[in-house]
Design an enzyme around this catalytic site. Structure first.
Site, PDB file in Angstrom:
ATOM      1  N   SER A 220       0.642  -1.081   0.126  1.00 34.36           N
ATOM      2  CA  SER A 220      -0.184  -0.299  -0.140  1.00 34.36           C
ATOM      3  C   SER A 220       0.758   1.231  -0.150  1.00 34.36           C
ATOM      4  O   SER A 220       1.326   1.561   1.129  1.00 34.36           O
ATOM      5  CB  SER A 220      -0.961  -0.003   1.172  1.00 34.36           C
ATOM      6  OG  SER A 220      -1.889  -1.141   1.219  1.00 34.36           O
ATOM      7  N   GLY A 222      -0.087   4.402   0.200  1.00 32.27           N
ATOM      8  CA  GLY A 222      -1.083   5.678   0.647  1.00 32.27           C
ATOM      9  C   GLY A 222      -2.237   6.135  -0.119  1.00 32.27           C
ATOM     10  O   GLY A 222      -3.223   5.284  -1.385  1.00 32.27           O
ATOM     11  N   ALA A 223      -1.803   7.859  -0.815  1.00 30.28           N
ATOM     12  CA  ALA A 223      -2.922   8.286  -1.848  1.00 30.28           C
ATOM     13  C   ALA A 223      -2.363   8.129  -3.376  1.00 30.28           C
ATOM     14  O   ALA A 223      -3.255   8.492  -3.630  1.00 30.28           O
ATOM     15  CB  ALA A 223      -2.733   9.908  -1.954  1.00 30.28           C
ATOM     16  N   GLY A 225      -1.455   4.727  -4.101  1.00 29.12           N
ATOM     17  CA  GLY A 225      -2.520   3.590  -4.967  1.00 29.12           C
ATOM     18  C   GLY A 225      -1.179   1.938  -3.851  1.00 29.12           C
ATOM     19  O   GLY A 225      -1.375   2.729  -2.869  1.00 29.12           O
ATOM     20  N   GLY A 251      -5.851  -0.258   4.551  1.00 29.05           N
ATOM     21  CA  GLY A 251      -5.333  -1.523   4.134  1.00 29.05           C
ATOM     22  C   GLY A 251      -6.236  -2.528   4.610  1.00 29.05           C
ATOM     23  O   GLY A 251      -5.684  -3.222   3.451  1.00 29.05           O
ATOM     24  N   ASP A 252      -6.619  -2.795   6.057  1.00 27.94           N
ATOM     25  CA  ASP A 252      -7.400  -4.264   6.207  1.00 27.94           C
ATOM     26  C   ASP A 252      -8.173  -4.533   5.451  1.00 27.94           C
ATOM     27  O   ASP A 252      -8.376  -5.201   4.357  1.00 27.94           O
ATOM     28  CB  ASP A 252      -8.134  -4.032   7.708  1.00 27.94           C
ATOM     29  CG  ASP A 252      -6.560  -4.109   8.431  1.00 27.94           C
ATOM     30  OD1 ASP A 252      -5.426  -3.869   8.288  1.00 27.94           O
ATOM     31  OD2 ASP A 252      -6.934  -2.692   8.920  1.00 27.94           O
TER      32      ASP A 252
END
Length: 315
Positions: A220, A222-223, A225, A251-252
Site C-alpha cells: 500500500s 497511501g494516496a 495506490g 489497508g485491512d
C-alpha cells in the site's frame, strides 16, 4: 471461508473532531465504537461482502467480551482464545481535514499456555479456510518469530497464508515463505533499510522482499495506490478518491478485497484498490459493502510508473 488471526485485538473508539488543539476541550461531532485489530478489520470487510469469515483472537476482561459481542452483531464467527489480561482499548481522533491521531494501548501479556492455545485454535479452525490472514502487531509474550512458526504450521497443513505485520516479526516470517505479505510504504522502507521516494523505489523494495522469501508482495502506497509484485509479474493500481473521511482500516479492507478476489494477479489487485478507496470515504473504521465500491474508478496497469514521486515519501 477466510480465517483471520489477530494476536493483539482491541476495542476501538473513534471520535470525529473539527480540529485537534492540545490543552483545549474538544467537542466531538461524531463517535463510533468498533472491534479493532487488523485481522478483525479484515474479517469485518469480508463479512460486509456477505462471505463467511472466522476470527481467531485472544480475548480477556470486559473489553474482550464487548469485542466478541460487537463481532457477533456483525455476523462474524468468533473463535476466542481466553486470556487472563484485559483486551486493550484504543482511541482515534479523526479531524475534519482527514488527519488521524491514534492512541494505541499495549494490550495484555500472553502466557506460554495462552500462546500455544492460540496456535492450536488456528489449527483447529483452519480446516475449511481458503486463506488465513494473520495481521497486526504481536502482544507482549509472543516472540518476533511467532508469525514464522504460524506460517510454517499453515504450510504444513496445506493452507495459504497472508501476513500483514512489520519490523522483526515480518523479517523473521519471510524465511518461511508466506504466500502474500502486505506492507505499507513505511513498513516496506523499514524492511529494506532505505528511503522510498518513487514508485520505482517501492517496486525494487518489494522485489527484495520476494528475494527474502515472500511469494508475493501487496504494498500500500497511501494516496498513490498499491503495488502487486509476484512470480506472475508486477502491477500498479490506483483509484480516484474525491474526499477522505477516515483511513482507519483502509489497508485491512484492501487485503480483504485482495483475498476475496482470489489473492493473485491484477484482478485481485483491482479488488484491493476498490475496497481501500471505498473504505477511506467512510467514517471511523466502517468497512465497505459491495454498494460502496466503484470499480470504474480503479486503474490497474503492468506499465509501472517507476519515476512517479510518492506523495508521502518515506525518508
Amino acid at each position: 471461508m477466510i480465517l483471520t488471526v489477530t494476536p493483539n485485538p482491541s476495542l476501538d473508539r473513534t471520535y470525529e473532531v473539527p480540529s485537534l488543539d492540545r490543552g483545549e476541550v474538544i467537542r466531538a461531532t461524531g463517535e463510533r465504537m468498533d472491534p479493532g485489530g487488523k485481522g478483525v478489520n479484515v474479517s469485518r470487510a469480508v463479512a460486509a461482502t456477505g462471505q463467511r469469515t472466522v476470527a481467531v483472537l485472544p480475548l480477556g476482561g470486559a473489553p474482550g467480551a464487548l469485542v466478541a459481542d460487537l463481532l457477533d452483531q456483525q455476523g462474524i464467527e468468533v473463535a476466542p482464545v481466553p486470556v487472563a489480561g484485559a483486551t486493550r482499548s484504543n482511541i482515534a481522533l479523526a479531524e475534519a481535514d482527514g488527519v488521524l491521531t491514534k492512541i494505541n494501548a499495549p494490550g495484555p501479556e500472553l502466557t506460554d499456555a495462552e500462546r500455544e492455545l492460540l496456535l492450536e485454535t488456528v489449527r483447529q479452525q483452519s480446516r475449511d479456510a481458503s486463506w488465513i490472514a494473520c495481521c497486526g502487531s504481536l502482544p507482549r509474550g509472543l516472540a518476533p518469530d511467532w508469525y514464522a512458526d504460524l506460517v510454517a504450521r499453515t504450510h504444513a497443513a496445506g493452507a495459504r497464508i497472508a501476513l500483514d505485520t512489520s519490523g522483526p516479526a515480518l523479517l523473521a516470517a519471510l524465511r518461511e515463505r508466506p504466500d502474500v505479505v502486505k506492507p505499507n510504504a513505511e513498513e516496506l522502507s523499514e524492511a529494506v533499510g532505505r528511503p522510498l521516494a518513487t514508485v520505482g523505489d517501492a517496486v525494487k523494495a518489494a522485489e527484495e522482499l520476494r528475494e527474502m522469501g515472500a511469494r508475493a508482495v501487496l504494498a500500500s502506497l497511501g494516496a498513490d495506490g498499491q503495488l502487486l509484485v509476484s512470480d506472475r509479474g508486477a502491477w500498479f493500481g490506483s483509484a480516484r478518491v474525491d474526499a477522505v473521511r477516515s483511513n482507519v482500516g483502509a489497508g485491512d479492507s484492501s487485503l480483504a478485497g485482495f483475498l476475496i478476489a482470489g489473492g493473485s494477479g491484477p484482478e485481485a489487485l483491482a479488488s484491493a484498490v476498490a475496497h481501500g478507496a471505498a473504505a477511506v470515504r467512510l467514517p471511523g473504521s466502517v468497512m465497505p459493502t459491495p454498494a460502496d465500491l466503484d470499480p470504474a474508478a480503479v486503474t490497474v496497469t503492468a506499465d509501472l510508473p517507476a519515476d512517479r514521486a510518492l506523495t508521502e515519501p518515506v525518508s
